[in-house]
Structure formats: C-alpha cells, structure tokens
Design an enzyme around this catalytic site. Structure first.
Site, PDB file in Angstrom:
ATOM      1  N   ASP A 246       0.505  -1.181  -0.539  1.00 67.42           N
ATOM      2  CA  ASP A 246       0.218  -0.064   0.229  1.00 67.42           C
ATOM      3  C   ASP A 246       0.890   1.432  -0.175  1.00 67.42           C
ATOM      4  O   ASP A 246       2.175   1.390   0.338  1.00 67.42           O
ATOM      5  CB  ASP A 246      -1.201   0.104   1.455  1.00 67.42           C
ATOM      6  CG  ASP A 246      -1.685   1.541   1.592  1.00 67.42           C
ATOM      7  OD1 ASP A 246      -2.883   1.623   0.480  1.00 67.42           O
ATOM      8  OD2 ASP A 246      -1.585   2.100   2.509  1.00 67.42           O
ATOM      9  N   GLU A 283       1.817   0.171  -4.912  1.00 68.38           N
ATOM     10  CA  GLU A 283       0.411   0.677  -4.567  1.00 68.38           C
ATOM     11  C   GLU A 283       1.444   2.636  -5.292  1.00 68.38           C
ATOM     12  O   GLU A 283       1.741   2.261  -4.112  1.00 68.38           O
ATOM     13  CB  GLU A 283       0.014   0.866  -3.919  1.00 68.38           C
ATOM     14  CG  GLU A 283      -1.620   2.373  -4.380  1.00 68.38           C
ATOM     15  CD  GLU A 283      -2.345   2.651  -3.151  1.00 68.38           C
ATOM     16  OE1 GLU A 283      -3.440   3.951  -3.531  1.00 68.38           O
ATOM     17  OE2 GLU A 283      -2.311   2.367  -1.510  1.00 68.38           O
TER      18      GLU A 283
END
Length: 577
Positions: A246, A283
């Site tokens: 993330d 990400e």
C-alpha cells in the site's frame, strides 16, 4: 519450549508476563533484543511484555495472534501445526492473470475467511486467476477497510484469525486460485499501535495517515527487518502468492539501497526456495517506471504496480467527470497514450499537482502486464463521498464498453467485488472505532473533507454508523435478477475471450495501435481490433482490414461492412481480421 523475544533497545528493563505465574525478567542482548526461554509455554499460551517499571502489559510487536483484540495479550501460535493440503500448488504467475479485489468483511454476509471459501466457485466460473484481499492484519474494532492495522503479523480475529486465513488460502489453491494480500507498511493505525513504545519504529515525518515509518534514521536496520520479516511470513507461512504494498510513495527512504529493492531481493530468493512464483505489486502515484524495472536494468525489481492513469483515462471518458485529479484526463487522445505508453503523465504537467509529474516508461522493453489496471477498486469507489459504484452512473451499455476496453488492454486487469454483475450496493468508508473521541474525529474529518468539494454534511455517510458498513455488503441475491446475471455472463465471456486469443493478452505496449474519431476508438491488438462507439448515435467506422469474424459484441445490431463496421450507439465489438 518457547523462546520469547522482543526488540526494545532503549528499555532498561523488560519483563515477560504469562498467565498464572509471576513476571519473568528478560535478558538483553547487545543488539537490543530481550529474550527468555520458557519450557512449559507451548502454543496457545497468552503472553505480554512490560517495559521498565511500568505495569502496563503490552502485546508483542511481532504477535502472530491477537485473539482478544489489539489491546489484549498476544498468543503463541505454531505455524507448523496447520495441515496444508496444497502441496501440489505451483503458484500463479501475474502475467496473463485476471485479478479480483475483495474485502473479507463485506464480501459475504458473515464477513469471515470461511464464508469467503464458499464463494470461490463463483470466481472460478468467472475466470479469475488471483484474488486480492484487502488488508487482514489485526486492527482495533470489529470492522473497517483494514488500513488501520497495528499488528503486522497477526490476521484479524473477527475474520477467523490465523487458521481462518490459512483455510481460505488452502481452499483457493485447491480450486486453482492464487491469493494476493494487501499489506500496509507506511503507517500504524490510530488505536492499538504499541510497537513504537518498544523501539523507534516511527520517523518524525508524517504522511496523510500519521507519522511515517523509520526507514532511514537511527536504528532503521531493525525497523526494515521488521517489515521484511512480515512480508516473508505472509508468503511462506500463509502460502500467499503475492503482496500488494500500500502507498509506497508514502514511505520516505533516502538510503542507497531502498527498502523496496531489499524486499524484491528477499522475495525472489524465497520464490526460488519455494519453487513457485511470488509477486510484489506496489501502489504508487509517482508514475516512476523504476519501481517495476528489473534490478538487472537498474530498477527496484518489483513485479507490478497499480496504474491509476489507466483508471482515470477510462473513468473520465465513460462518465464525463473532470473534477480533482481527473482534470487532465477524459480525451480519446489520453486513452490512446495510456494504452500505448502505460502512463498519461510522463514528465508532463499535472494541473492537479501544479507541476510536472511522472517519467516515460520504456514501451519497447517494459511489458504492460506490470501495470495492474481497473475500472473500479476500493479507493476509487470508497473515496467518493457516498461510495457510489460506477454502475450507479453509467448505463449497462457503457459499463460493457468500459469492461471491453479494460480486458482487451495490454495490462493486468482487475475487478472489484461485485463489479462483474453490476452490483448496486455502494462501497462506503466505514469504521468501528471503540474510542468515542477517535470515532468523532474520523466522522468529522470525513464530513469536512467532502464539504470542501461541495458535498452537504448530511449526504456524507457517518463512517461509525453500523448501517454504513451493512450497506457496503455485497447482495448476492442480485445475481438471480436477469439484468445482473446478464452482466455477469458478459464478463465471463469477455474474460474467456481474453484467455482464448493471445493477441488480447499480449503485454507488448509497442505493438498496440490506437485510432480515434468523433466519440469512437479503434484499438489494434495483433489480428484483433477492439472498436468502441461511445456516441449516443450509430456510427459507421472504417477499419484497417477486412473483418473475418465478430468475436464479441456488447450489444445487438453490429453490422460488418466491406471496409468496416456499423456500431449502434454505446456499443463495442472485438473483431478478428
């Protein structure tokens, strides 16, 4: 025999607390680790640590199991005790795969790992190869998105704990499905983050969610090892096939060898040992090709990254939205640039950021499968004020056009749960913080954020309201309704078409050719053409070749001419030359 250990380099004293016995003094190593062997403490034993002379029992920063929640004691867990049935599993390569993102808590009414197992046949029938789980590590409260996790080694107990996650992965492998796990290493959640009390896990800098993790300051070697060991644990002990990292852009790291490169090296080493492919997917909003460039070519060696530019190009073209970071997107020219070059912003000016953004990707050497693309994901739905899916805005015809452009692109396609049948349930931002002050702060912040964009406070769902969570659960009964079953069958056929025609999954960006006109686009994929008419009227579209066969059409009425096709309004077709 269990050896308890914890890194607390600045503590003058650390004690181990076990049930029914007095506190035990632990012994310090020169490197700041404290250790104590306890012969009688086997699996299932609860334990906690006490720092200095304080009497507050703290959970283990590396706790494998938090059965009483993130504020309770840790529990000894034996990874070797689980009886795996996936010994013949050889893994799933990311290239050529179709991903499916799901949130365990809202994927089924029960919201557990075991309940998700019962829906795996649906995904197999759909044609999915890898399921991607939103974060499942332990967080405070019963439910939230998962990005407030504080125990980076322990699966959330309400979902089913360690054994529950293993049962889901084991069952998925048994049906030929790989599992990607979303993990968050850029911050700790706001409640139950005890690790920073033991050692300098945090830096003085902050990102959107709080203080950043100490990746390059004093004592950062052990902090980085803390993350690396967590990554290896999920892949090795839980048999998952990859991780989605993330917001890596929110992990400042000035060291000569970045943590992301270290992770790539360690994961490739583990994959060699296990004999199956393991994927690291970042990400990142940096549009920096170095993330996904192999180490041999001077990159960091991650296997893929999420590609928001692909989402933005499709979303704006289909919906007409241009607010915020959508401002530079929405043209057919922009879609063509993304399909042939990966990114829209490649060192060009971003009006949203008020500066140049990104770097060109080498379209001749970088395969498109390293870019994960999507029409929807948890962020692009849930970070809208009311959590409305694209199906609440678009006609079914336009949804099919979007899906066709996505699944015939040179990228790795991903669906968000329920997208395959045009789910009408929203995906809203929900939390269950037990602390009243934190709950009020989150709700107030959410309303304030959207008020700045013109949304009345009363229209923004309260994240703490249980109904916000319940509204976000999938309604599987929708599949029994003809319009939703038809949309599901279309996605199933589309995925099957992608897999049956090598030209449609070809990841070479430099072989993609895009032509466009007045609200229509033609994408050449080898001997296949993808033709989409986004206009509200029928159009005759000239094609560069003679059509031999219509492989798929999103609606009725497609007419093949000698030099092209006539497409009804809001229709797309995939044809073979």
């Amino acid at each position: 025999m269990t050896e308890f250990s914890v890194w607390a380099p600045q503590a003058a004293r650390v004690r181990l607390r076990l049930p029914g016995t007095g506190d035990r003094e632990m012994t310090r190593d020169p490197d700041g680790w404290w250790r104590e062997e306890v012969p009688e403490a086997g699996p299932g034993t609860d334990y906690a640590f006490l720092l200095g002379d304080a009497d507050q029992p703290l959970p283990d920063p590396r706790s494998p199991w938090q059965p009483a929640g993130v504020h309770g004691p840790s529990r000894v867990y034996d990874h070797a005790a689980y009886a795996w049935s996936d010994r013949c599993w050889t893994g799933r390569h990311l290239p050529g795969s179709v991903l499916y993102e799901l949130h365990v808590g809202t994927f089924t009414p029960e919201g557990t790992f075991d309940a998700a197992v019962d829906r795996l046949d649906h995904l197999v029938e759909l044609g999915v190869d890898l399921i991607e789980l939103l974060p499942v590590n332990a967080f405070n409260g019963e439910y939230n998105w998962g990005y407030d996790g504080v125990c980076w080694y322990a699966p959330h107990e309400a979902y089913g704990g360690p054994d529950g996650l293993k049962r889901l992965v084991d069952a998925a492998h048994g049906k030929g499905l790989g599992v990607i796990l979303d993990v968050v290493y850029n911050h700790f959640g706001p409640s139950g983050a005890y690790a920073p009390m033991f050692a300098p896990y945090l830096a003085e800098r902050s990102n959107t969610w709080g203080r950043t993790v100490n990746l390059d300051g004093p004592d950062s070697d052990e902090v980085r090892r803390y993350i690396i060991d967590s990554v290896l644990m999920w892949l090795r002990d839980y048999h998952v096939d990859g991780l989605r990292l993330d917001a890596v852009h929110a992990m400042p790291d000035t060291r000569a060898v970045p943590l992301l490169e270290e992770l790539a090296v360690e994961v490739d080493t583990l994959a060699t040992h296990l004999g199956r492919p393991l994927s690291l997917i970042a990400e990142s909003d940096l549009n920096d090709p170095r993330l996904i460039t192999p180490r041999e070519a001077g990159g960091l060696g991650l296997h893929a990254q999420w590609n928001d530019d692909a989402h933005h190009a499709l979303h704006t073209l289909l919906t007409g939205e241009r607010q915020g970071y959508y401002a530079d997107f929405g043209s057919l020219e922009g879609l063509g640039q993304v399909l042939t070059g990966g990114f829209l912003h490649t060192g060009t000016r971003s009006s949203f950021r008020h500066r140049a953004h990104g770097r060109p990707l080498d379209r001749h050497r970088t395969p498109g499968h390293r870019l994960v693309a999507y029409l929807q994901n948890h962020d692009q739905i849930g970070n809208r004020a009311t959590g409305d899916r694209i199906s609440a805005t678009l006609t079914p015809a336009m949804l099919r056009i979007g899906a066709t452009l996505l699944f015939t692109a040179p990228f790795t396609p991903m669906l968000f749960m329920g997208e395959e049948w045009g789910a009408t349930t929203p995906w809203q931002f929900f939390t269950s913080h037990p602390e009243p002050e934190l709950a009020r702060a989150v709700a107030t912040g959410r309303r304030r954020e959207f008020a700045e964009h013109g949304w009345p406070a009363g229209e923004v769902p309260d994240p703490q309201d249980p109904e916000t969570f319940l509204r976000s659960r999938l309604d599987w009964a929708e599949l029994d309704r003809p319009e939703h079953r038809e949309m599901y069958e279309f996605h199933r056929r589309l995925i099957a078409l992608r897999k049956s025609h090598p030209d449609l999954s070809d990841p070479r960006l430099d072989t993609v050719d895009v032509r466009h006109g007045d609200r229509f686009v033609v994408v050449r994929r080898g001997r296949c053409l993808v033709v989409a008419n986004l206009a509200d009227r029928a159009q005759r579209i000239t094609l560069p070749g003679v059509v031999r066969q219509v492989l798929l059409a999103t609606g009725a009425g497609v007419t093949v001419m000698r030099d092209g096709v006539v497409l009804p309004a809001e229709t797309a077709a995939v044809v073979a030359l």
